[in-house]
Design a protein around this motif. Sequence first.
Motif, PDB file in Angstrom:
ATOM      1  N   ALA A 221       4.553   1.603 -18.847  1.00 10.47           N
ATOM      2  CA  ALA A 221       5.065   0.324 -18.544  1.00 10.47           C
ATOM      3  C   ALA A 221       6.362   0.625 -17.828  1.00 10.47           C
ATOM      4  CB  ALA A 221       5.258  -0.212 -20.062  1.00 10.47           C
ATOM      5  N   ARG A 222       7.202   1.395 -18.281  1.00  9.96           N
ATOM      6  CA  ARG A 222       8.346   1.548 -17.442  1.00  9.96           C
ATOM      7  C   ARG A 222       8.189   1.847 -16.059  1.00  9.96           C
ATOM      8  NH1 ARG A 222      13.193   6.002 -18.863  1.00  9.96           N
ATOM      9  NH2 ARG A 222      14.752   5.358 -17.127  1.00  9.96           N
TER      10      ARG A 222
ATOM     11  N   GLU B  43      -2.341  -9.994  -6.656  1.00 12.61           N
ATOM     12  CA  GLU B  43      -2.874  -8.727  -6.163  1.00 12.61           C
ATOM     13  C   GLU B  43      -2.067  -7.479  -6.824  1.00 12.61           C
ATOM     14  OE1 GLU B  43      -4.932  -5.906  -3.958  1.00 12.61           O
ATOM     15  OE2 GLU B  43      -5.229  -8.161  -4.749  1.00 12.61           O
ATOM     16  N   VAL B  44      -0.715  -7.578  -7.011  1.00 17.65           N
ATOM     17  CA  VAL B  44      -0.076  -6.487  -7.721  1.00 17.65           C
ATOM     18  C   VAL B  44      -0.487  -6.355  -9.130  1.00 17.65           C
ATOM     19  CG1 VAL B  44       2.214  -5.925  -8.547  1.00 17.65           C
ATOM     20  CG2 VAL B  44       1.768  -6.769  -6.362  1.00 17.65           C
ATOM     21  N   ALA B  45      -0.815  -7.672  -9.909  1.00 13.92           N
ATOM     22  CA  ALA B  45      -1.058  -7.505 -11.158  1.00 13.92           C
ATOM     23  C   ALA B  45      -2.632  -6.787 -11.264  1.00 13.92           C
ATOM     24  CB  ALA B  45      -1.169  -8.930 -11.922  1.00 13.92           C
TER      25      ALA B  45
ATOM     26  N   VAL C 250       7.912   0.136 -10.238  1.00 14.96           N
ATOM     27  CA  VAL C 250       7.015  -0.258  -8.853  1.00 14.96           C
ATOM     28  C   VAL C 250       7.314  -1.839  -8.628  1.00 14.96           C
ATOM     29  CG1 VAL C 250       4.732  -0.690  -8.125  1.00 14.96           C
ATOM     30  CG2 VAL C 250       5.220   1.377  -9.615  1.00 14.96           C
ATOM     31  N   VAL C 251       7.244  -2.827  -9.538  1.00 13.60           N
ATOM     32  CA  VAL C 251       7.417  -4.023  -9.336  1.00 13.60           C
ATOM     33  C   VAL C 251       9.034  -4.146  -8.880  1.00 13.60           C
ATOM     34  CG1 VAL C 251       7.739  -6.389 -10.478  1.00 13.60           C
ATOM     35  CG2 VAL C 251       5.890  -4.750 -10.939  1.00 13.60           C
TER      36      VAL C 251
ATOM     37  N   ASP D   7       0.815  -1.253   0.064  1.00 15.34           N
ATOM     38  CA  ASP D   7      -0.207  -0.014  -0.022  1.00 15.34           C
ATOM     39  C   ASP D   7       0.972   1.131  -0.003  1.00 15.34           C
ATOM     40  OD1 ASP D   7      -2.104  -1.210   0.014  1.00 15.34           O
ATOM     41  OD2 ASP D   7      -2.547  -1.488   2.127  1.00 15.34           O
ATOM     42  N   ARG D   8       1.856   1.323   0.767  1.00 21.20           N
ATOM     43  CA  ARG D   8       3.046   2.448   0.886  1.00 21.20           C
ATOM     44  C   ARG D   8       3.439   2.680  -0.548  1.00 21.20           C
ATOM     45  NH1 ARG D   8       4.512   0.311   6.117  1.00 21.20           N
ATOM     46  NH2 ARG D   8       6.351  -0.285   5.124  1.00 21.20           N
ATOM     47  N   VAL D   9       3.995   1.778  -1.065  1.00 19.87           N
ATOM     48  CA  VAL D   9       4.654   1.886  -2.337  1.00 19.87           C
ATOM     49  C   VAL D   9       3.823   2.300  -3.369  1.00 19.87           C
ATOM     50  CG1 VAL D   9       5.809   0.723  -4.149  1.00 19.87           C
ATOM     51  CG2 VAL D   9       6.312   0.125  -1.631  1.00 19.87           C
ATOM     52  N   LEU D  10       2.619   1.914  -3.628  1.00 16.79           N
ATOM     53  CA  LEU D  10       1.548   2.274  -4.498  1.00 16.79           C
ATOM     54  C   LEU D  10       1.019   3.602  -4.131  1.00 16.79           C
ATOM     55  CD1 LEU D  10      -0.494  -1.255  -5.195  1.00 16.79           C
ATOM     56  CD2 LEU D  10       1.504  -0.025  -6.685  1.00 16.79           C
TER      57      LEU D  10
END
Length: 257
Positions: free
Chosen positions: A215-216, A239-241, A221-222, A200-203
């Motif tokens: 896309a980059r 979940e990330v997808a 993020v990944v 959640d923090r990263v997103l």
Amino acid sequence: MASERLEKKDHVSVAETASGEPTGSDIVASYLPLVDFLAEALGPTAEIVLHDLRREEHSMIAIRNGELTGRRVGDATATESALRMVRRAEERGKSYMANYFGQPAGEKILRSSSYFIRDEDRSVVGILGINVDLTQLLAARQTMDRLLALSEADPAGGSLPPSIASLFPGRPGAASSPDGALPPPESSRDIEHMVYSVLDRVLSACKADPVRLTAREKREVVDELNARGVFLLKGVITEVARRLAVSEQTIYRYLKN
């Protein structure tokens, strides 16, 4: 010239002047006293590691409480995930990354933080790392939950008051999961909560809605999530997808490359 002395701890010897300052201008060696300080301050459940990334092999030049991961000075190099963090730190100008889910060491659950040491050219040349073992804390929490658990509902036949029922999930009178199943063990829920909090923090730190990223940017993020150990938890890729509006195959491709 000031007299010098050699101090030997659980790490390599470091030359110091009589005043206690490292000799020369080596920026990484200047962090050696912090290894001992942090180990003493944080106690035996915190592993403190110092890497000199200019050493292509055996970059670990100091470690305290290495029994947590079984590592010793000279027999390890920085992990690939650590090197990815370094590359992102240089690209984004980050000074540190704190409180991410560390690589598991056997059955241990680690909370990790890394401080990036830079030279006069602002290139990252070292890492001061802290790995805190949360395993015993989580076990203690499980014990407390068992001691505090209520074995039955109100003898008069009523349900528990909401303020109390919320503290005892899965007990009579308490809320159960939507499918009626008992919640998973505390340790599993704690790990899942920690991982999803990082997600959640990263997103939330993205400059735009994650779905609208290029896309980059999605790949970055990944990479960030992977460096923080998010994908160690089963099911997170799905979940990330979903949150990035890409296929699971795309996430796997990002991780592979």
